[in-house]
Scaffold this active site. Structure first.
Site, PDB file in Angstrom:
ATOM      1  N   THR A  58      43.753  44.778  46.610  1.00  0.00           N
ATOM      2  CA  THR A  58      43.744  43.399  47.087  1.00  0.00           C
ATOM      3  C   THR A  58      42.344  42.819  46.868  1.00  0.00           C
ATOM      4  O   THR A  58      41.436  43.527  46.436  1.00  0.00           O
ATOM      5  CB  THR A  58      44.110  43.346  48.582  1.00  0.00           C
ATOM      6  OG1 THR A  58      43.241  44.229  49.299  1.00  0.00           O
ATOM      7  CG2 THR A  58      45.553  43.766  48.805  1.00  0.00           C
ATOM      8  N   TYR A  59      42.178  41.539  47.209  1.00  0.00           N
ATOM      9  CA  TYR A  59      40.910  40.831  46.930  1.00  0.00           C
ATOM     10  C   TYR A  59      39.721  41.550  47.572  1.00  0.00           C
ATOM     11  O   TYR A  59      39.790  41.956  48.728  1.00  0.00           O
ATOM     12  CB  TYR A  59      41.003  39.395  47.430  1.00  0.00           C
ATOM     13  CG  TYR A  59      39.887  38.516  46.917  1.00  0.00           C
ATOM     14  CD1 TYR A  59      39.650  38.389  45.557  1.00  0.00           C
ATOM     15  CD2 TYR A  59      39.061  37.819  47.796  1.00  0.00           C
ATOM     16  CE1 TYR A  59      38.621  37.579  45.077  1.00  0.00           C
ATOM     17  CE2 TYR A  59      38.036  37.006  47.333  1.00  0.00           C
ATOM     18  CZ  TYR A  59      37.817  36.904  45.966  1.00  0.00           C
ATOM     19  OH  TYR A  59      36.804  36.112  45.497  1.00  0.00           O
ATOM     20  N   MET A  60      38.646  41.703  46.779  1.00  0.00           N
ATOM     21  CA  MET A  60      37.555  42.592  47.203  1.00  0.00           C
ATOM     22  C   MET A  60      36.403  41.891  47.914  1.00  0.00           C
ATOM     23  O   MET A  60      35.414  42.512  48.253  1.00  0.00           O
ATOM     24  CB  MET A  60      37.024  43.411  46.014  1.00  0.00           C
ATOM     25  CG  MET A  60      36.355  42.629  44.925  1.00  0.00           C
ATOM     26  SD  MET A  60      37.557  41.752  43.924  1.00  0.00           S
ATOM     27  CE  MET A  60      36.552  40.441  43.289  1.00  0.00           C
ATOM     28  N   ARG A  61      36.547  40.567  48.145  1.00  0.00           N
ATOM     29  CA  ARG A  61      35.500  39.872  48.919  1.00  0.00           C
ATOM     30  C   ARG A  61      36.130  39.404  50.227  1.00  0.00           C
ATOM     31  O   ARG A  61      36.785  38.372  50.277  1.00  0.00           O
ATOM     32  CB  ARG A  61      34.932  38.691  48.133  1.00  0.00           C
ATOM     33  CG  ARG A  61      34.167  39.129  46.907  1.00  0.00           C
ATOM     34  CD  ARG A  61      33.376  38.000  46.259  1.00  0.00           C
ATOM     35  NE  ARG A  61      32.651  38.513  45.097  1.00  0.00           N
ATOM     36  CZ  ARG A  61      33.091  38.451  43.850  1.00  0.00           C
ATOM     37  NH1 ARG A  61      34.267  37.893  43.598  1.00  0.00           N
ATOM     38  NH2 ARG A  61      32.376  38.940  42.852  1.00  0.00           N
TER      39      ARG A  61
END
Length: 380
Positions: free
Chosen positions: A147-150
């Protein structure tokens, strides 16, 4: 522009990177100002009726915490022990649980990848970006693996929790699955725009991903492939562990009296590994959680003990360590400085601009960094 006039052209002092430089400079000042002090510890190997012998530490003299500043004081405490008879005053046995860690947020991923894999935050985020955007998995084609890493949230979707609980029950058995899903609180300051970092599909376990990536090597750097797999495995293991049962330890503390001197022995034995079967958190720059010495024999309250060996030991106080990239990210996060998307950029920028350099894997300020920091403190 002020820096261009006062120091040299091309410099910058962004509101976040300047704070990171200040932290590094101030830590260096602490190290330089640190006065080393001598102190001593006294350990005594004892044994009771049942083997084995075990290690105890002097923790009290005349009911007070001992202040052993030199060898003479350490020897005095040993003389007091020799003149006295040793007796067990209490044995406390209790269960201790260690709870699983939350799934990764950006800062934690950077810290753990730095500690465990020796990746810089910039390297970690570059690899995570590739895992998120998609890697070529043979016949499956480009596949987004995480999933989105930020993100600054530990929230996980209900579907993902349900899938991972099914996986844990099948792979590890019911004993590793808590009766209710584990829920983790995000910080109050978290924006909570995205889920925690986790595998997008549990069908893609690290072994399968490794097989598909290594099978399809065309035009791919082998080291890059290996690093992608290592980072994905770290994310996978952390996510699976976060929904497992706690590790359980039997902890024993034995208090011993030797006249005016009090001694203590601590030990713990893992009774059930729980989430530690999958993931153990690194403890970089943290003191050991306790002074446990392993398995202790079965001694009884009131039992007499005899001294087997004595170990007076000299120590010197240590200055605080320089920041590593992982611990600087942790400090920035704890002080509420920067956002998940900025940590890697901050660390790259302060090094690229020559304010900070790496010495033996740790961050030290350069002369330029000290000058710029001094100017900023004076003017702003």
């Amino acid at each position: 522009p002020i820096l261009w006039v006062k120091v040299r052209r091309g410099l910058s002092a962004g509101r976040v990177q300047s704070v990171a430089v200040r932290l590094v400079v101030e830590r260096e000042d602490e190290i330089k100002a640190f006065q080393t002090e001598e102190y001593w510890s006294v350990e005594v190997q004892v044994e009771g009726q049942a083997p084995p012998s075990f290690l105890t530490r002097v923790v009290r003299i005349d009911g007070e915490k001992p202040v052993l500043t030199d060898e003479g004081k350490a020897r005095e405490s040993l003389d007091l022990i020799r003149q006295a008879s040793l007796r067990v005053t209490s044995v406390e046995r209790k269960e201790r649980k260690k709870n699983p860690p939350a799934p990764f947020i950006t800062s934690r991923l950077q810290q753990e990848a730095s500690s465990k894999l020796r990746f810089s935050p910039k390297r970690t985020m570059g690899l995570a970006q590739r895992l998120y955007e998609g890697v070529e998995l043979g016949a499956e084609g480009p596949t987004g693996l995480i999933t989105y890493m930020r993100t600054d949230s530990t929230r996980v979707s209900d579907d993902a929790v349900r899938d991972v609980r099914t996986f844990i029950a099948n792979r590890f058995g019911a004993a590793h699955l808590p009766s209710e899903p584990n829920v983790f609180k995000s910080k109050k300051s978290a924006q909570d725009a995205h889920e925690a970092i986790r595998p997008s599909l549990l069908d893609h376990d690290p072994e399968r991903v490794r097989a598909l990536l290594t099978e399809n090597k065309a035009g791919r750097d082998e080291r890059e492939t290996e690093d992608l797999i290592r980072l994905y495995t770290l994310i996978w293991n952390r996510f699976v562990a976060c929904q497992m049962t706690p590790a359980v330890f039997d902890q024993t503390t034995i208090e011993i009296e030797a006249g005016r001197v009090g001694l203590r022995a601590s030990g713990q034995v893992m009774r059930f590994p729980g989430f530690l079967d999958v993931y153990a958190e690194s403890q970089e720059d943290a003191a050991a959680e306790d002074e446990s010495v392993g398995v202790l024999p079965d001694v009884k309250e009131g039992e007499a003990l005899r001294v087997v060996d004595e170990k007076p030991e000299q120590h010197f106080t240590q200055p605080p360590p320089r920041y590593s990239e992982a611990t600087l990210v942790r400090e920035l996060e704890e002080k509420g400085i920067g956002r998940p998307s900025t940590y890697a950029a901050i660390l790259s920028t302060i090094q690229d601009r020559g304010y900070v350099e790496k010495k033996e894997g740790r961050l030290a300020p350069t002369e330029l960094g000290v000058v710029v920091n001094g100017l900023l403190l004076k003017s702003f």
